[in-house]
Design a protein around this motif. Sequence first.
Motif, PDB file in Angstrom:
ATOM      1  N   GLY A 110       0.818  -1.208   0.000  1.00  0.00           N
ATOM      2  CA  GLY A 110       0.000   0.000   0.000  1.00  0.00           C
ATOM      3  C   GLY A 110       0.847   1.251   0.000  1.00  0.00           C
ATOM      4  N   ALA A 111       2.072   1.146  -0.541  1.00  0.00           N
ATOM      5  CA  ALA A 111       3.043   2.238  -0.444  1.00  0.00           C
ATOM      6  C   ALA A 111       3.569   2.676  -1.797  1.00  0.00           C
ATOM      7  N   SER A 112       2.878   2.338  -2.872  1.00  0.00           N
ATOM      8  CA  SER A 112       3.407   2.634  -4.202  1.00  0.00           C
ATOM      9  C   SER A 112       3.470   4.127  -4.496  1.00  0.00           C
ATOM     10  N   ALA A 113       2.795   4.950  -3.714  1.00  0.00           N
ATOM     11  CA  ALA A 113       2.862   6.391  -3.942  1.00  0.00           C
ATOM     12  C   ALA A 113       4.211   6.967  -3.534  1.00  0.00           C
ATOM     13  N   TRP A 114       4.955   6.251  -2.696  1.00  0.00           N
ATOM     14  CA  TRP A 114       6.194   6.844  -2.185  1.00  0.00           C
ATOM     15  C   TRP A 114       7.422   5.930  -2.232  1.00  0.00           C
TER      16      TRP A 114
END
Length: 458
Positions: free
Chosen positions: A398-402
Amino acid sequence: MSPSLHGDDADLIIRGGRIHTLDPADAVVGALAVRDGVIIAFDAEAEALAAREIIELDGRTVVPGINDAHLHGAWLGARWPHLFFSDTPPDQQPSGRLVSTAAERRSALRRAWSLLAELGITSYTEPGIGPGEDDGETGCFGSDMLDAYVELHRERAQTSRITLLRLFGTIDGESTLEDFERGIRTSAPETDARWLAIPGVKIFADGIPPMATAWVEEPYPDGTTGALLTRGERGALFAFRRMVELAAARGLQIAVHATGDRSIAEFLAVLENLAGAPAPAAPHYVVHGDLATPAQIARMSRIGAGFAVQPLIAAHTHSWAALQLGEARTAAAWPLAEMLGSGALTTVTSDSPIASPDWRLGLDASLGLLTGAGLRDDRGTRTRLLRTLTVDAARQDGASAWKGSLEVGKVADLTVLDEDPLTPGRPFAGIAVSRTIVDGRTVYARAGVDARPGGSTR
C-alpha cells in the motif's frame, strides 16, 4: 565507487552508471539527486546541483531497493545462518526457544537487518506477529517481538523499512474465531508507516501440498483432501469466512496462507462478496498460492487482489510435492507465468528462513519457472521479475505512492549492483551487491568498494 563531499543543494548525487528507475516508462537515467531522503532530480538537472556527497558508480547499475514481501525477519535473525532448506544437517538445526529476553529479541532483529542490508534488501514484510504465539516454541512471533519492533522503530534504529501483519492464531497452525475477534478489536501501535507499517492481519487457512495438508478439491493418494485450520463453534468454514469479513469491515489488509485450490476458492468467494466494505489499507492477497487455478488467478486480478509466491521453495520441494500431487498436478503447480501474465498483483518472496533470503536465488528460480512455461530469458522477462520485488511489492504494502520505483518525490531506497540484472543469460545469483541505500543513506557498502559503515537511517 567512491563518495566525495561538495556543496549542499542536495545531500547526495549518484552518477556514472546505469540507473533503472522502473517508473511507468521503464526509464533508464545516468544520475539522480537526493535531498532529505527523497529523490529530487535526474540526469543533467541532478548533476547541475551542488551536493554534500557524490557517489561515482564507475559503471555499476542501480535498481530500486529490493522489497521482500514475505520474510520472517525476527525468525531469520534468531536462526541465522541456519535455513530450513540448507546444508545444515537436521540434528544441527536450531530448535526450541531461540529468543527469551528483550536483549535477544532486539539482537535478532538487528542481525536480520544487517544481513538484509548486505543483500540489497531495503524493505520487507514480517508476516505474522501477535498474541497467539506468546507461548510459541521459538519466541520469535509473540507480542514481545512486536514490542521489540516498536521499540527499535521509536529509537530510529531501523535500516530496513517494515510492513508487519498481526496474527491472532499460531504460526502454521490453528486459530479460533473467538481469539481473532478479540484480537482485531485491539489497536495496533502508533508508528511512522514509512518505517513500520501495520496495515492488516495474517490468517492461516491450510497447510502445504507436500504434507497433504493443503485444502484441495482432488484427493491426495490416501483419499484425504486437507482441511481448514480455522476453528469456531459453527465450524471451520464459517470461522474462516467470518474472520475475513471482520477484518475487511475494519479496512484491514488480509493476507491468507492458502496453498490448496479449495482454500483459495473460499478466500476469493468472500472477497468477491464484500459489498460495502471500506477500501483496505493495502491489497488483499494469498500467501503461496501453490495450486491456484487459471480461473482463480483471473478472478484475483479482477478484484485487485494478488499473490505472494516463493519460487525458490517450489524448486526445493518439487519432487517432494510430486509424491502427494502426482506429476500432472505438480507440473501445473506454482503457476508464476499465469500470475504475471494475468496482471494480478504478484510478488516474488523468500519466506526466509525457510529458504534463503537472497532475492537473486529467488529470481533464478522464478526464471526457471517462466522459461519452463515457454517464456524467453530476455530483458522484458527480467524487468517483469524485478518489478515483483520493487514496484509490485510496494503496491502490496500500500506504499506505491512513495516507494518501489525511482521517481522524483519518492524515497531514495536504492540497491547498487556490479552488473545489470536485466542482461539476458546471466544468472542473477552471480551479480554482486556493492551498496545498499535507505532513505538516502548508505546502510551497507561492500569492503573494497567503500569502507563507509552503515548505521541508523533515521
